[in-house]
Scaffold this motif. Structure first.
Motif, short mmCIF file in Angstrom:
data_model
loop_
_atom_site.label_atom_id
_atom_site.label_comp_id
_atom_site.label_asym_id
_atom_site.label_seq_id
_atom_site.Cartn_x
_atom_site.Cartn_y
_atom_site.Cartn_z
N SER A 92 36.99 61.35 119.34
CA SER A 92 37.67 60.44 120.26
C SER A 92 38.74 61.13 121.09
O SER A 92 39.12 60.64 122.14
CB SER A 92 38.28 59.27 119.48
N SER A 93 39.21 62.29 120.65
CA SER A 93 40.20 63.06 121.41
C SER A 93 39.56 63.99 122.41
O SER A 93 40.27 64.67 123.16
CB SER A 93 41.08 63.87 120.45
N GLY A 94 38.25 64.08 122.42
CA GLY A 94 37.55 64.96 123.35
C GLY A 94 37.32 66.36 122.81
O GLY A 94 36.88 67.24 123.54
N ASN A 95 37.64 66.58 121.53
CA ASN A 95 37.44 67.89 120.93
C ASN A 95 35.98 68.07 120.53
O ASN A 95 35.34 67.14 120.05
CB ASN A 95 38.33 68.06 119.69
N ASP A 96 35.48 69.29 120.72
CA ASP A 96 34.09 69.58 120.33
C ASP A 96 33.98 69.61 118.81
O ASP A 96 34.88 70.04 118.10
CB ASP A 96 33.65 70.93 120.89
N CYS A 97 32.82 69.17 118.34
CA CYS A 97 32.53 69.17 116.91
C CYS A 97 31.27 69.97 116.66
O CYS A 97 30.46 70.17 117.55
CB CYS A 97 32.33 67.74 116.40
N GLU A 98 31.09 70.42 115.44
CA GLU A 98 29.88 71.08 115.01
C GLU A 98 29.13 70.11 114.12
O GLU A 98 29.71 69.16 113.59
CB GLU A 98 30.21 72.35 114.22
N GLY A 99 27.84 70.35 113.94
CA GLY A 99 27.11 69.46 113.07
C GLY A 99 25.67 69.88 112.86
O GLY A 99 25.19 70.82 113.48
N TYR A 100 25.03 69.15 111.98
CA TYR A 100 23.61 69.36 111.72
C TYR A 100 23.04 68.08 111.13
O TYR A 100 23.78 67.19 110.70
CB TYR A 100 23.37 70.54 110.78
N ALA A 101 21.74 68.00 111.15
CA ALA A 101 21.03 66.88 110.52
C ALA A 101 20.23 67.44 109.36
O ALA A 101 19.64 68.52 109.46
CB ALA A 101 20.12 66.19 111.52
N LEU A 102 20.22 66.72 108.27
CA LEU A 102 19.47 67.13 107.09
C LEU A 102 18.43 66.07 106.79
O LEU A 102 18.75 64.89 106.67
CB LEU A 102 20.41 67.31 105.90
N ILE A 103 17.19 66.52 106.69
CA ILE A 103 16.09 65.62 106.36
C ILE A 103 15.72 65.92 104.91
O ILE A 103 15.41 67.06 104.57
CB ILE A 103 14.89 65.84 107.28
N SER A 104 15.79 64.92 104.08
CA SER A 104 15.45 65.11 102.68
C SER A 104 14.33 64.16 102.29
O SER A 104 14.16 63.10 102.87
CB SER A 104 16.68 64.92 101.80
#
Length: 126
Positions: A92-104
């Motif tokens: 919400s502050s406009g900062n970039d985030c990292e991430g991933y999706a996990l399929i189990s």
């Protein structure tokens, strides 16, 4: 004629109403402490939305690329972004985030979960 004065009057009703109101306010306070403050829930909703976006993009990615998932499969945010399935991952502050999706896989059913890491928040089990 004499009236029976063994019932409730206005004063008793006001006192009982005030007591119930105080108990209600106290219970709301403790419930909000138990489940987190109201501001925290609004802020966490932003991050939960990011996790949901990652999971939905991963679902589409697997379907488009005909990937046969037989065990845990991890798709990075960068991969989903390159495939134009997700545009940006910002808090919400406009900062970039990292991430991933996990399929189990569990009982022959696929579960899609998104995980994000931002400045002020990291998903559980990231």
């Amino acid at each position: 004629m004499k009236l029976n004065n063994k019932g409730w009057g206005t004063l008793e009703m006001v006192l009982i109403s005030l007591a119930l109101l105080v108990m209600l306010i106290v219970s709301i306070y403790f419930i909000s402490r138990l489940y987190g403050s109201f501001d925290n829930s609004k802020r966490n909703k932003v991050y939960m939305d990011l996790e949901t976006k990652l999971a939905e993009a991963a679902r589409i990615y697997v379907r488009i690329n005909n990937i046969d998932v037989t065990s845990n499969y991890r798709i990075s945010y960068e991969t989903l972004k390159e495939a134009n399935l997700i545009r940006e991952l910002k808090d919400s502050s406009g900062n970039d985030c990292e991430g991933y999706a996990l399929i189990s896989i569990l009982s022959n059913k696929k579960y899609y979960n998104g995980y994000v890491s931002c400045n002020n928040y990291t998903s559980k089990n990231y």
